[in-house]
Design a protein around this motif. Structure first.
Motif, PDB file in Angstrom:
ATOM      1  N   MET A 138       1.011  -1.286  -0.291  1.00 60.20           N
ATOM      2  CA  MET A 138       0.249  -0.008  -0.230  1.00 60.20           C
ATOM      3  C   MET A 138       0.683   0.917   0.052  1.00 60.20           C
ATOM      4  SD  MET A 138      -3.332   1.236   2.538  1.00 60.20           S
ATOM      5  CE  MET A 138      -2.512  -0.018   4.002  1.00 60.20           C
ATOM      6  N   ALA A 139       1.272   2.089  -0.963  1.00 63.67           N
ATOM      7  CA  ALA A 139       1.557   3.376  -0.925  1.00 63.67           C
ATOM      8  C   ALA A 139       0.828   4.865  -0.594  1.00 63.67           C
ATOM      9  CB  ALA A 139       2.134   3.418  -2.349  1.00 63.67           C
ATOM     10  N   VAL A 140       1.780   4.877   0.525  1.00 60.23           N
ATOM     11  CA  VAL A 140       1.268   5.995   1.219  1.00 60.23           C
ATOM     12  C   VAL A 140       2.374   6.930   1.499  1.00 60.23           C
ATOM     13  CG1 VAL A 140       0.298   7.115   3.319  1.00 60.23           C
ATOM     14  CG2 VAL A 140      -0.463   4.674   3.163  1.00 60.23           C
ATOM     15  N   ARG A 141       1.380   8.394   1.083  1.00 65.08           N
ATOM     16  CA  ARG A 141       2.617   9.222   0.443  1.00 65.08           C
ATOM     17  C   ARG A 141       1.859  10.814   1.348  1.00 65.08           C
ATOM     18  NH1 ARG A 141       7.478  11.350  -0.433  1.00 65.08           N
ATOM     19  NH2 ARG A 141       8.028   8.634  -1.402  1.00 65.08           N
ATOM     20  N   HIS A 142       2.691  11.905   1.684  1.00 63.25           N
ATOM     21  CA  HIS A 142       1.746  13.227   2.452  1.00 63.25           C
ATOM     22  C   HIS A 142       2.527  14.862   1.327  1.00 63.25           C
ATOM     23  CE1 HIS A 142       4.450  11.986   5.707  1.00 63.25           C
ATOM     24  NE2 HIS A 142       4.974  13.577   5.905  1.00 63.25           N
ATOM     25  N   ARG A 143       2.069  15.247   2.050  1.00 63.42           N
ATOM     26  CA  ARG A 143       3.156  16.691   1.748  1.00 63.42           C
ATOM     27  C   ARG A 143       2.159  18.015   2.198  1.00 63.42           C
ATOM     28  NH1 ARG A 143       6.323  18.563  -3.725  1.00 63.42           N
ATOM     29  NH2 ARG A 143       6.350  20.757  -2.895  1.00 63.42           N
ATOM     30  N   LEU A 144       2.785  18.318   2.778  1.00 61.51           N
ATOM     31  CA  LEU A 144       2.334  19.776   3.379  1.00 61.51           C
ATOM     32  C   LEU A 144       2.556  20.817   2.148  1.00 61.51           C
ATOM     33  CD1 LEU A 144       1.512  20.507   6.028  1.00 61.51           C
ATOM     34  CD2 LEU A 144       3.806  21.981   6.051  1.00 61.51           C
ATOM     35  N   ILE A 145       0.906  21.775   1.878  1.00 61.55           N
ATOM     36  CA  ILE A 145       0.743  22.445   1.022  1.00 61.55           C
ATOM     37  C   ILE A 145       0.486  23.137   1.292  1.00 61.55           C
ATOM     38  CG2 ILE A 145      -0.441  22.960  -1.129  1.00 61.55           C
ATOM     39  CD1 ILE A 145      -0.845  20.140  -1.553  1.00 61.55           C
ATOM     40  N   ARG A 146       1.074  24.987   0.488  1.00 62.11           N
ATOM     41  CA  ARG A 146       1.663  26.144   1.576  1.00 62.11           C
ATOM     42  C   ARG A 146       0.720  26.668   1.541  1.00 62.11           C
ATOM     43  NH1 ARG A 146       6.654  25.715  -0.417  1.00 62.11           N
ATOM     44  NH2 ARG A 146       6.317  27.340  -2.236  1.00 62.11           N
ATOM     45  N   THR A 147      -1.056  26.437   1.810  1.00 60.04           N
ATOM     46  CA  THR A 147      -1.839  27.046   1.502  1.00 60.04           C
ATOM     47  C   THR A 147      -3.378  26.681   2.416  1.00 60.04           C
ATOM     48  OG1 THR A 147      -3.737  28.039  -0.327  1.00 60.04           O
ATOM     49  CG2 THR A 147      -2.839  25.664  -0.942  1.00 60.04           C
ATOM     50  N   ASP A 148      -4.190  26.864   2.106  1.00 63.20           N
ATOM     51  CA  ASP A 148      -5.432  26.206   3.328  1.00 63.20           C
ATOM     52  C   ASP A 148      -6.059  25.268   2.603  1.00 63.20           C
ATOM     53  OD1 ASP A 148      -8.359  27.888   1.989  1.00 63.20           O
ATOM     54  OD2 ASP A 148      -6.620  28.702   1.383  1.00 63.20           O
ATOM     55  N   PRO A 149      -6.073  24.390   2.754  1.00 59.43           N
ATOM     56  CA  PRO A 149      -7.329  22.966   2.963  1.00 59.43           C
ATOM     57  C   PRO A 149      -8.469  23.115   1.185  1.00 59.43           C
ATOM     58  CG  PRO A 149      -7.270  22.881   5.044  1.00 59.43           C
ATOM     59  CD  PRO A 149      -6.926  24.283   4.769  1.00 59.43           C
ATOM     60  N   ARG A 150      -9.287  24.833   1.650  1.00 52.81           N
ATOM     61  CA  ARG A 150     -10.433  25.114   0.501  1.00 52.81           C
ATOM     62  C   ARG A 150      -9.644  25.488  -0.427  1.00 52.81           C
ATOM     63  NH1 ARG A 150     -12.332  30.052   4.434  1.00 52.81           N
ATOM     64  NH2 ARG A 150     -10.231  30.530   4.084  1.00 52.81           N
ATOM     65  N   SER A 151      -8.277  25.967  -0.722  1.00 55.77           N
ATOM     66  CA  SER A 151      -8.012  26.249  -1.928  1.00 55.77           C
ATOM     67  C   SER A 151      -7.405  24.619  -3.118  1.00 55.77           C
ATOM     68  CB  SER A 151      -6.850  26.372  -1.962  1.00 55.77           C
ATOM     69  OG  SER A 151      -6.792  28.348  -1.495  1.00 55.77           O
ATOM     70  N   VAL A 152      -7.194  23.559  -2.079  1.00 58.35           N
ATOM     71  CA  VAL A 152      -6.475  22.591  -2.715  1.00 58.35           C
ATOM     72  C   VAL A 152      -7.855  21.664  -2.800  1.00 58.35           C
ATOM     73  CG1 VAL A 152      -5.548  20.424  -1.717  1.00 58.35           C
ATOM     74  CG2 VAL A 152      -4.470  22.316  -1.121  1.00 58.35           C
ATOM     75  N   TRP A 153      -9.195  22.115  -1.619  1.00 59.50           N
ATOM     76  CA  TRP A 153     -10.205  20.939  -2.450  1.00 59.50           C
ATOM     77  C   TRP A 153     -11.058  22.089  -3.966  1.00 59.50           C
ATOM     78  CZ3 TRP A 153     -12.332  16.777  -0.989  1.00 59.50           C
ATOM     79  CH2 TRP A 153     -13.000  15.680  -0.902  1.00 59.50           C
ATOM     80  N   ALA A 154     -11.024  23.209  -3.582  1.00 56.55           N
ATOM     81  CA  ALA A 154     -11.635  23.981  -4.970  1.00 56.55           C
ATOM     82  C   ALA A 154     -10.592  23.213  -6.194  1.00 56.55           C
ATOM     83  CB  ALA A 154     -11.017  25.171  -5.271  1.00 56.55           C
ATOM     84  N   VAL A 155      -9.397  22.485  -5.723  1.00 59.70           N
ATOM     85  CA  VAL A 155      -8.624  21.776  -7.677  1.00 59.70           C
ATOM     86  C   VAL A 155      -9.389  20.630  -7.471  1.00 59.70           C
ATOM     87  CG1 VAL A 155      -7.134  20.916  -8.380  1.00 59.70           C
ATOM     88  CG2 VAL A 155      -6.815  23.140  -7.512  1.00 59.70           C
ATOM     89  N   LEU A 156      -9.442  19.361  -6.326  1.00 64.68           N
ATOM     90  CA  LEU A 156      -9.524  18.274  -6.631  1.00 64.68           C
ATOM     91  C   LEU A 156     -11.498  17.865  -6.817  1.00 64.68           C
ATOM     92  CD1 LEU A 156      -8.467  16.903  -2.554  1.00 64.68           C
ATOM     93  CD2 LEU A 156      -7.704  16.994  -5.478  1.00 64.68           C
ATOM     94  N   GLU A 157     -11.216  18.707  -6.673  1.00 66.43           N
ATOM     95  CA  GLU A 157     -13.362  18.815  -6.684  1.00 66.43           C
ATOM     96  C   GLU A 157     -13.404  19.327  -7.878  1.00 66.43           C
ATOM     97  OE1 GLU A 157     -15.725  21.165  -4.268  1.00 66.43           O
ATOM     98  OE2 GLU A 157     -15.389  22.931  -4.702  1.00 66.43           O
ATOM     99  N   ASP A 158     -12.911  19.600  -9.022  1.00 64.08           N
ATOM    100  CA  ASP A 158     -12.973  20.099 -10.507  1.00 64.08           C
ATOM    101  C   ASP A 158     -12.379  19.193 -11.363  1.00 64.08           C
ATOM    102  OD1 ASP A 158     -13.147  21.378 -13.115  1.00 64.08           O
ATOM    103  OD2 ASP A 158     -12.243  23.626 -12.263  1.00 64.08           O
TER     104      ASP A 158
END
Length: 167
Positions: free
Chosen positions: A1-21
């Protein structure tokens, strides 16, 4: 099982906006191109997007289906890869101070991908996830920087909702 994470220098709403498009899937998922909604309203349960994978002259048309969605927090997908089978990909978006921690967890479900899953395949998935998270980070961080540049001086930026009690 491949698990990876990354800290992104912006708020979660901005990330979610891309994921939901669903039209932007190919912007951050490594190996895909020309994503478009094919069923339902992405990312509602059961909705799907289609995309093309190019390997040299070979072009494969695949689709990814939403299997679970907690808006703003979790997106679980089933990626269909033709003869290779399917994979479960879970993406978690968590606030981390004024930034965002994104975690990707992927493993094969059905087909040849599950039969040949080994350490070498796991390493390749890790490399792809590293690149995918880097693309996602670059995309949302660049958009956040551009929005900040265009924000009028003196405009107050609202604090993100934490969902907890305030004192």
């Amino acid at each position: 099982m491949a698990v990876r994470h990354r800290l992104i220098r912006t708020d979660p709403r901005s990330v979610w906006a891309v994921l939901e498009d669903g039209t932007r899937y190919a912007d951050w998922v490594v190996g895909t191109s020309e994503s478009k909604p094919v069923r339902g309203h992405w990312p509602q349960l059961g909705s799907a997007i289609g995309y093309e994978v190019r390997i040299g002259p070979l072009r494969l048309h695949n689709e990814t289906v939403v299997r679970r969605c907690v808006p703003g927090e979790v997106l679980e997908l089933e990626a269909k890869a033709g003869p290779m089978g399917t994979a479960r990909i879970a993406i978690e978006v968590q606030p981390w101070g004024d930034q965002c921690l994104v975690k990707v967890d992927e493993h094969p479900l059905r087909g040849a991908g599950g039969l040949v899953h080994n350490v070498a395949v796991e390493a390749m998935i890790q490399i792809r996830h590293r690149a995918m998270l880097a693309r996602l980070a670059h995309l949302v961080e660049a958009e956040a920087a551009e929005a900040e540049e265009h924000r009028p001086l003196g405009q107050v930026v609202p604090e993100p909702e934490t969902g907890g009690a305030r004192g």
